[in-house]
Enzyme design. Structure first.
Site, short mmCIF file in Angstrom:
data_model
loop_
_atom_site.label_atom_id
_atom_site.label_comp_id
_atom_site.label_asym_id
_atom_site.label_seq_id
_atom_site.Cartn_x
_atom_site.Cartn_y
_atom_site.Cartn_z
N SER A 33 -23.28 38.70 -72.78
CA SER A 33 -22.88 37.34 -73.14
C SER A 33 -21.52 37.05 -72.51
CB SER A 33 -22.81 37.19 -74.66
OG SER A 33 -24.07 37.37 -75.24
N GLU A 88 -15.64 36.22 -72.78
CA GLU A 88 -15.49 37.57 -73.30
C GLU A 88 -15.07 38.53 -72.20
OE1 GLU A 88 -18.76 39.22 -75.38
OE2 GLU A 88 -19.01 37.52 -76.73
N ARG A 139 -15.17 39.89 -81.89
CA ARG A 139 -14.86 40.21 -80.48
C ARG A 139 -13.36 40.46 -80.27
NH1 ARG A 139 -19.28 40.66 -81.51
NH2 ARG A 139 -21.13 39.81 -80.46
#
Length: 571
Positions: free
Chosen positions: A235, A305, A185
C-alpha cells in the site's frame, strides 16, 4: 567516499562493501538509483562500529532490511546504505526465559527476518497470532518501525519487546511496544532512527491445521485483491483518518493511471506498481499526480507510507527520455491472451495492434508445461484457426502464431529432452517459437530461483551456472526466434547467454513488462558482436499491446546503438 569505504572495510572486510550499488536490487519496487557505498555487516558488533564511524564522520546513511518500503530516487543516494542481511535473519521458538524449546510460545527473530519466514516457523510450532502478517512483505525490523498491519492485526499487538541499537551505534537496549509509542503506521523509531536487531513476539498455542488454513485463506484473499505479481511497496499511501486511501484514489479517477512504467493498480488502487522498467522518477511523478487529483476532489493530501530518499536525476538524464518520440514500434511478437495468462482475446490484441499502426503482431501464449497458466495443447489447433480467420478479417496487420515455450533442463528424456516444454515435432504447429525461463515449471529449479528472487540466495554461484547452462542448451538444441526477458527470475550469466544468442541467430529481448534486460544487462550483452535485440511488450492485457517506451528508454539509457533493435524505426 573512498576513505570512508576503506575505513568501513577495516570493520567488515572488503567482501561486504560495494561501491555504486544499484538499489533496485535491494528494494521491492525494483527501481531507483545507486548508492555511493553499500555495506552488509556480518553481526551486531560490526553494525555498531559502522554506525559509530558514520556518525562521527557525519556521513549520510540509512539502515534497511528487505527494502520493501524504500524508494531511492534515480539520481542515487549520496552516502552509505547499511543492509541487515543474512546475519540478522533467524527464527527461534523459546520459553519465557529465552530458552529454545519446541513447545514455547515466544518467537525470537532477527531484525532482518522476512515476515513470511516467521509465519512459516510460527505455523510449524503451532503458534497462532501471526497469521495476519504472513503476507506482509519485508522484515520484522521494518514491521516494528512502521507498526505494519493487515486484516485487523498490528505488529504492536504481538510484540513483546524489541532489541535495539541506537542510531549512533553507541549502545544496545530494549523497548516495549508502549515505550516505542506504536500507532497506525508509526513508531518512535521513525523519529529516533534506532535500529531493531531482534524482536521477541508473544504468540499463543494453537492448532497447526487451523493456523495453516487461516494463513492460506488470507494469502488467497491477498492474491485475489492485490497485484502481487508486480514489484511494488505494498500500500503506497497511509490511510487518512475516516477514509481508505485506495478508495480515494479510485474515486478520484486514478485507477489504472500510469506514468512511464509505473501504474496505479487496476486490481487495488492503493498500490502503485512497476509494470516493467519503471524508474523511480516515474513512480514519484505518478504519486504526485495521484496526490493532486485526490486533493482537488476531496481536499485530502495523501501521505505516502514509502520512504523516498536520494537525489533527483540530472536534467540531462531526464531529457534523454525524449528519445521515444523519435522512434515507433514496427511489430510486437510477444503478446498473451486468455488461452494462457492474458486478459483479452486474440482479436482484442489484433485490434489494438491495428489501432497502434503495427505491421505485425504475434500471439505467443505461455507454453503448456507451466503448471498454473500454460496453454492447453488441445487449444493449439483452436489458436491456429482463430489466427487464420483474423488474418483474413484484418488484412492491414499480419497476425502470426507463436508460443512462449518454457525453458527447462535438457536431457531428461522423452518429450522434454530438448530443453523446452514443447517437443521438436510440435514446432511445425507455429510460425516461430520464442522461449524464456519462468517459475512454475517442472525441471527448471523453480523453487530455488523463486527463493533467490525473494532474497534467499544460498548457493547463488551454482544456481547461476545451472541456469545459464539450461538456457544455452535450449538455444543450441532448438530453433528459437527470441529469448524472452533473460535476467528475470534468477541469476544468469548474461554475457555467455548473449554469446550463444549471437551464435544461434536468436534475438535477445528487451522486455517492457519485466524490466529485463535491464540497463546493465543490455550493456553486457551489447559487447557481443553481431547480437541483435528486439523490444517486446509482453502484453497480458490488450491495451498493453505495442507498448515500447519504457524498454526503449532503458536501451537508450544503457547507451545501446539503437540500430541493433530490429523492430523500431525513425518516425
Amino acid at each position: 567516499m573512498k576513505q570512508i569505504k576503506t575505513e568501513i572495510e577495516k570493520i567488515t572486510g572488503s567482501d561486504r562493501v560495494r561501491e555504486n550499488e544499484p538499489m533496485k536490487n535491494h528494494t521491492s519496487f525494483k527501481a531507483g538509483g545507486s548508492v555511493d557505498i553499500f555495506v552488509e555487516p556480518e553481526n551486531g558488533e560490526q553494525l555498531m562500529e559502522v554506525l559509530q564511524l558514520l556518525t562521527a564522520k557525519e556521513i549520510a546513511h540509512m539502515v534497511i532490511g528487505n527494502g520493501s518500503n524504500v524508494l531511492v530516487r534515480d539520481g542515487g543516494y549520496r552516502g552509505v546504505i547499511v543492509k541487515m542481511g543474512d546475519a540478522f535473519s533467524y527464527v527461534r521458538i523459546c520459553d519465557e526465559d529465552g530458552n529454545e524449546t519446541e513447545d514455547g510460545r515466544f518467537v525470537v527473530c532477527g531484525g532482518g527476518t522476512l515476515m513470511s519466514l516467521i509465519a512459516k516457523a510460527a505455523a510449524a510450532a503451532s503458534l497462532t497470532g501471526f497469521e495476519f502478517a504472513s503476507g506482509i512483505p519485508g522484515s520484522i525490523g521494518g514491521a516494528v518501525f512502521m507498526n505494519a498491519g493487515a486484516y485487523d492485526g498490528e505488529t504492536k499487538n504481538i510484540l513483546r519487546e524489541a532489541h535495539l541499537i541506537s542510531a549512533d551505534g553507541s549502545r544496545r537496549f530494549m523497548m516495549s511496544p508502549e515505550e516505542l509509542e506504536m500507532g497506525y503506521r508509526h513508531s518512535l523509531l521513525q523519529e529516533s532512527g534506532d535500529i531493531v536487531t531482534e524482536a521477541v513476539l508473544s504468540l499463543d498455542r494453537g492448532n497447526k491445521e487451523k493456523i495453516t488454513a487461516l494463513m492460506a485463506e488470507l494469502t488467497g484473499r491477498r492474491n485475489s485483491k492485490q497485484p502481487v505479481q508486480y514489484p511494488s511497496a505494498g500500500s503506497f499511501f497511509k490511510r487518512p483518518k475516516g477514509y481508505y486511501a485506495g478508495r480515494l484514489v479510485q474515486d478520484a479517477g486514478c485507477k489504472g493511471l500510469s506514468v512511464g512504467g509505473a501504474r496505479v493498480s487496476q486490481l487495488h488502487s492503493g498500490f502503485i506498481i512497476n509494470t516493467g522498467g519503471a524508474t523511480a522518477t516515474d513512480i514519484i511523478r505518478l504519486k504526485e499526480l495521484v496526490q493532486a487529483r485526490v486533493m482537488d476532489k476531496f481536499g485530502i493530501m495523501l501521505e505516502p507510507e514509502v520512504r523516498i530518499i536520494g537525489e533527483d536525476p540530472a536534467p540531462a538524464e531526464t531529457a534523454r527520455k525524449d528519445i521515444c518520440d523519435e522512434y515507433e514500434l514496427v511489430y510486437d511478437l510477444h503478446t498473451h491472451t486468455v488461452y494462457s495468462h492474458g486478459k483479452g482475446s486474440i482479436e482484442d490484441n489484433v485490434r489494438v495492434a491495428l489501432e497502434k499502426g503495427l505491421e505485425y503482431i504475434a500471439i505467443s501464449d505461455h507454453g503448456p508445461g507451466h503448471l498454473f497458466y500454460g496453454v492447453n495443447r488441445n487449444d493449439f489447433e483452436n489458436i491456429r484457426n482463430d489466427i487464420d480467420k483474423l488474418s483474413i478479417k484484418y488484412q492491414s496487420v499480419n497476425v502470426r502464431n507463436s508460443i512462449e515455450a518454457n525453458i527447462i533442463h535438457a536431457g531428461s528424456g522423452g518429450r522434454h529432452s530438448n530443453g523446452l516444454d514443447i517437443s521438436p515435432d510440435e514446432f511445425g504447429q507455429f510460425d516461430f517459437v520464442i522461449a524464456g525461463f519462468h517459475f512454475g515449471c517442472l525441471g527448471c529449479s523453480s523453487i530455488r530461483n523463486w527463493l533467490w528472487s525473494h532474497g534467499i540466495r544460498f548457493g547463488e554461484k551454482s544456481l547461476k551456472r545451472s541456469n545459464t547452462k539450461m538456457i544455452c542448451d535450449a538455444l543450441r538444441m532448438n530453433d528459437i526466434a527470441i529469448l524472452t526477458h533473460p535476467g528475470d527470475k534468477g541469476p544468469f550469466d548474461i554475457s555467455e547467454i548473449a554469446g550463444v544468442c549471437a551464435e544461434t541467430d536468436t534475438l535477445i529481448e528487451i522486455n517492457g513488462r519485466h524490466g529485463h534486460l535491464d540497463a546493465e544487462e543490455i550493456r553486457e550483452a551489447a559487447q557481443v558482436e553481431g547480437l541483435k535485440f528486439i523490444i517486446s511488450s509482453d502484453a497480458h492485457t490488450p491495451e498493453a499491446v505495442g507498448s515500447y517506451r519504457t524498454a526503449l528508454k532503458r536501451a537508450a539509457d544503457a547507451g545501446l546503438d539503437l540500430s541493433r533493435i530490429v523492430n523500431i524505426r525513425h518516425r
